[in-house]
Scaffold this active site. Sequence first.
Site, PDB file in Angstrom:
ATOM      1  CB  SER A  16      -0.963   0.054   1.190  1.00 54.17           C
ATOM      2  OG  SER A  16      -1.750  -1.084   1.236  1.00 54.17           O
ATOM      3  CG  LEU A  17       4.970   1.596   0.390  1.00 54.41           C
ATOM      4  CD1 LEU A  17       6.435   1.305   0.089  1.00 54.41           C
ATOM      5  CD2 LEU A  17       4.856   2.577   1.544  1.00 54.41           C
ATOM      6  CB  CYS A 384     -24.595  -3.121 -11.856  1.00 56.13           C
ATOM      7  SG  CYS A 384     -24.503  -4.736 -12.639  1.00 56.13           S
ATOM      8  CG  HIS A 510     -20.182  -1.700 -13.683  1.00 56.48           C
ATOM      9  ND1 HIS A 510     -20.216  -1.671 -12.314  1.00 56.48           N
ATOM     10  CD2 HIS A 510     -20.726  -2.882 -14.044  1.00 56.48           C
ATOM     11  CE1 HIS A 510     -20.745  -2.794 -11.859  1.00 56.48           C
ATOM     12  NE2 HIS A 510     -21.064  -3.549 -12.896  1.00 56.48           N
ATOM     13  CD  GLU A 512     -18.920   1.641 -11.793  1.00 57.45           C
ATOM     14  OE1 GLU A 512     -19.800   2.110 -12.530  1.00 57.45           O
ATOM     15  OE2 GLU A 512     -19.020   0.535 -11.218  1.00 57.45           O
TER      16      GLU A 512
HETATM   17  N1  GLN Z   1     -25.751  -9.262  -8.801  1.00 55.06           N
HETATM   18  C1  GLN Z   1     -26.259  -8.616  -9.960  1.00 55.06           C
HETATM   19  C2  GLN Z   1     -26.113  -9.462 -11.207  1.00 55.06           C
HETATM   20  O1  GLN Z   1     -25.321 -10.364 -11.235  1.00 55.06           O
HETATM   21  C3  GLN Z   1     -25.617  -7.264 -10.155  1.00 55.06           C
HETATM   22  C4  GLN Z   1     -24.147  -7.324 -10.443  1.00 55.06           C
HETATM   23  C5  GLN Z   1     -23.443  -6.011 -10.235  1.00 55.06           C
HETATM   24  O2  GLN Z   1     -23.948  -5.114  -9.568  1.00 55.06           O
HETATM   25  N2  GLN Z   1     -22.246  -5.886 -10.792  1.00 55.06           N
HETATM   26  O3  GLN Z   1     -26.768  -9.212 -12.175  1.00 55.06           O
END
Ligand code: GLN
Length: 533
Positions: A16-17, A384, A510, A512
């Site tokens: 963790s450096l 998700c 996702h 992000e």
């Molecule tokens: N558990 C849910 C699925 O498999 C959502 C997965 C997640 O949030 N990455 O569809």
Amino acid sequence: MPNTKYIFVTGGVTSSLGKGIISASLAKLLQARGYSVTIQKLDPYINVDPGTLNPYEHGECYVTDDGAETDLDLGHYERFLNIPTSQANNITTGRIYQSVINKERRGDYLGKTVQVIPHITDEIKRRILLLGSKHKFDFVITEIGGTVGDIESLPYIEAVRQLKWELGQYNTLYIHLTLVPYLQASGELKTKPTQHSVKELLENGIQPDILVLRTEHELTPELRKKVALFCNVDHEAVVQSIDVSTIYEVPILMQKEKLDETVLRKMNLEIKEKPKLERWKNFLKRLKNPKHKVKIGLVGKYVELADAYKSINEALIHAGAVNEAEVEICFIHSETLEESGAEEVLKGLDGILVAPGFGDRGIEGKIMAAKYARENNIPFLGICLGLQCAVVEFARNVLNFEKAHSTEMSRKTDYPVIDLMEEQKGITEKGGTMRLGAYPCTITKGTKVFEAYKTQNISERHRHRYEFNNTYFEDFKKAGMIPVGINPETELVEIMELKDHKWYIGVQFHPEYSSTVINPHPLFVSFIKASIS
Ligand code: GLN
């Protein structure tokens, strides 16, 4: 530049450096000087990839466009460099052994005894070199996970030791990161752990070219001189990495320390001009001089560990900077919501984000958060599992589908509004079998989502097994939760948006993962904007 140059980053003293951040910062500086750079992470554990690891164990699992489940450091690489990584950027011991064993079973070793040296080390070297040659990068920076001296890192250390002799002095470089602890009682910085750690490397045949010393206090010139003398490095090759308030400042600090110049000089490259970092500095300026403040509740079940939602954190920071807003992230455990009630926990928030996740622990708390945001007109982003919770909530409380659920949590529900995807049925193996990586999605015009993306055709990364059940498509649409993003090939619903709400969006993918400093993600930017107003 004719040949790819290889830089190896090791760590000593403790984990963790911030090897990942130092690697990404150096890469940023080289990129800003016009070189093409990529970063690779070698992880010494036996798992084939971190996809099967609990976030408590290993933090977030990051997903690349090509569907690799990888170490979260790859997220930093992408956020810093603004170029995609792939499976080739993250290799584990499990993966190395898997391919060596497969070769052995095929008979590729022609009856020879298969050993750590040379077969495992050869496979490690092959994977390092492949990344450079395949894409013709000017630089490949390879970060070796773990700490020097760990039994499991030995084959990696040996492999990169050999590479120096195979590729030549100017084509390889070793950077070693250590910690210089501060002893409060005597008011001193201590260099002994660094000396020991370098000795350990030397025992394995590697003389580091550059030392990066992580410290809480400024290093004195005397201390730097001492480290240089005792560790056989040039004075200029002792680089200070002092604690800073944001990781995005580290490239600027490394530039001040001339890390990039030292690297170029040692690799026999010309130092032409200064790195072009205008956009980066602009981002930093906005980040550090916010005009607004927003409080975003991040509802999840791994909130005790900030690393579990790394990419979401960073995407919120990027989006905050665009909006000149300081984003205060309030981590909310979904089980607390179940115990204390939504109003008690969520009041006063400017926006609510329900995080991805698996399994039913804390699921009702997440559903409560989705309900609270919907009923109180609070900007909501469901990612998700977060989208799936919003769908379940809407089914139960607006469509009056009693006990509606995802079949992940309740197999026998009368209203399986979220259900296993067709191609997932019959899959029993856990590793690498989800719907993974980038898929296209078409957005309906005239929606908030379209307003955010400003285009109809997008591509986003996925990691899930369950999906919106299209049997209920019309029910949801009629009642005001509109499927506004659809996969054009499979008709899977990828985005839901609530009509008559300030900003209420759920996404099956996702966003992000693809937010970077230079390209903050449009959905996050729009979510923060809605949360400010
Ligand atoms: N558990 C849910 C699925 O498999 C959502 C997965 C997640 O949030 N990455 O569809």
